[in-house]
Design an enzyme around this catalytic site. Structure first.
Site, PDB file in Angstrom:
ATOM      1  N   SER A  64      34.042 -28.035  10.454  1.00  0.00           N
ATOM      2  CA  SER A  64      33.756 -27.434   9.095  1.00  0.00           C
ATOM      3  C   SER A  64      34.948 -26.547   8.872  1.00  0.00           C
ATOM      4  O   SER A  64      34.953 -26.287   7.410  1.00  0.00           O
ATOM      5  CB  SER A  64      32.624 -26.391   9.532  1.00  0.00           C
ATOM      6  OG  SER A  64      32.863 -25.603  10.250  1.00  0.00           O
ATOM      7  N   LYS A 121      33.774 -19.460  10.354  1.00  0.00           N
ATOM      8  CA  LYS A 121      34.096 -19.761   8.731  1.00  0.00           C
ATOM      9  C   LYS A 121      35.005 -18.947   7.835  1.00  0.00           C
ATOM     10  O   LYS A 121      35.651 -18.160   8.727  1.00  0.00           O
ATOM     11  CB  LYS A 121      32.687 -19.616   7.989  1.00  0.00           C
ATOM     12  CG  LYS A 121      31.442 -20.594   8.586  1.00  0.00           C
ATOM     13  CD  LYS A 121      31.662 -21.752   8.428  1.00  0.00           C
ATOM     14  CE  LYS A 121      30.635 -22.691   9.250  1.00  0.00           C
ATOM     15  NZ  LYS A 121      30.475 -23.813   9.240  1.00  0.00           N
TER      16      LYS A 121
END
Length: 272
Positions: A64, A121
């Site tokens: 991701s 993230k």
């Protein structure tokens, strides 16, 4: 007679000396055991202090955050000023530092059904920010972010996830169905407003990232820290790095020793 007395005295001295040696040997053994226990106690305490308040080692199991962080990257994460806790327990307290916009952040995802897994993230929105995404371009407070790190699939520019929050009604919210209603409450004039004490996180690999767009804001108390260094990077399948795959992970490390070409040498000691 005199010889008998001297012999008896010598025997007594020998018994006394032997008793002293046995006592000394016993005391020395006990001292060694005690010193070993004390030494290990301080080693464990040092580990708990470092792991709980300063740094942690993490391995990346998903793509991701590609190409900023790759599957198989092993990171040193700084907790200093962000979070402190007791390792291997849920007990922790947030500290004084706050994540900055566009900073890579490690946090506990607000997914109770999954046991609050740790995610990595990029922080896109801090409290008070107004966020919208148009054809994949992220705007914060009306200004487009400069994001050279972001990866987009050019065929997905018309997808709901790349046009956020204007087309969220078309998005799936499988991990957190309640986010759909909460999101609607936070939208003003087509922009998502980040509430106080909350953060909006997104992966750099925008079309392959399970992030705040799908499950919501990250509370400040969930922030763990920020990566500072890649100390190892190994080319291996994604499943190897998932929790519970101890055997596969050990085999991967062994394979990297036998075949050093599996190590991404150029990524070692990269500083964020």
């Amino acid at each position: 007679m005199k010889a008998d007395v001297e012999e008896a005295v010598a025997a007594d001295r020998e018994r006394v000396e032997r008793a002293r040696e046995e006592h000394h040997e016993h005391a020395t053994t006990s001292d060694k055991v005690w010193r070993e226990i004390v030494s290990w106690f301080w080693v464990i305490m040092a580990f708990l202090l470092i792991e709980g308040t300063l740094v942690q080692a993490r391995v990346i199991p998903s793509g991701s955050m590609e190409n900023t962080v790759l599957i198989g990257d092993h990171l040193i994460v700084s907790r200093f000023g962000y979070d402190a806790g007791i390792p291997f327990t849920p007990w922790h307290v947030p500290l004084w530092r706050e994540p900055k916009r566009q900073q890579i952040t490690v946090f506990r995802a607000p997914l109770a059904d999954q046991g609050f897994p740790d995610f990595i993230k990029r922080c896109i929105g801090v409290p008070g920010d107004r966020i919208k995404i148009v054809d994949g371009k992220v705007f914060v407070n009306g200004t487009a972010l400069n994001e050279p790190y972001a990866i987009h699939n050019p065929n997905n520019t018309d997808s709901p996830v790349e046009n956020f929050p204007t087309r969220t009604s078309e998005m799936p919210f499988a991990d957190n169905p309640e986010w759909r209603n909460e999101l609607a409450k936070q939208v003003q004039n087509g922009e998502l407003v980040v509430p106080a004490g909350e953060y909006f996180m997104m992966g750099d690999n925008r079309d392959n990232s399970n992030d705040s767009r799908y499950w919501g804001f990250v509370p400040r108390e969930n922030i763990i820290g920020t990566p500072v260094l890649i100390y190892m990077s190994i080319e291996a399948p994604e499943d190897v790095w998932e929790p519970g795959h101890v055997g596969e992970r050990f085999a991967t490390y062994l394979n990297a020793v036998i075949h050093p070409g599996e190590i991404r040498w150029k990524r070692l000691f990269h500083i964020f």
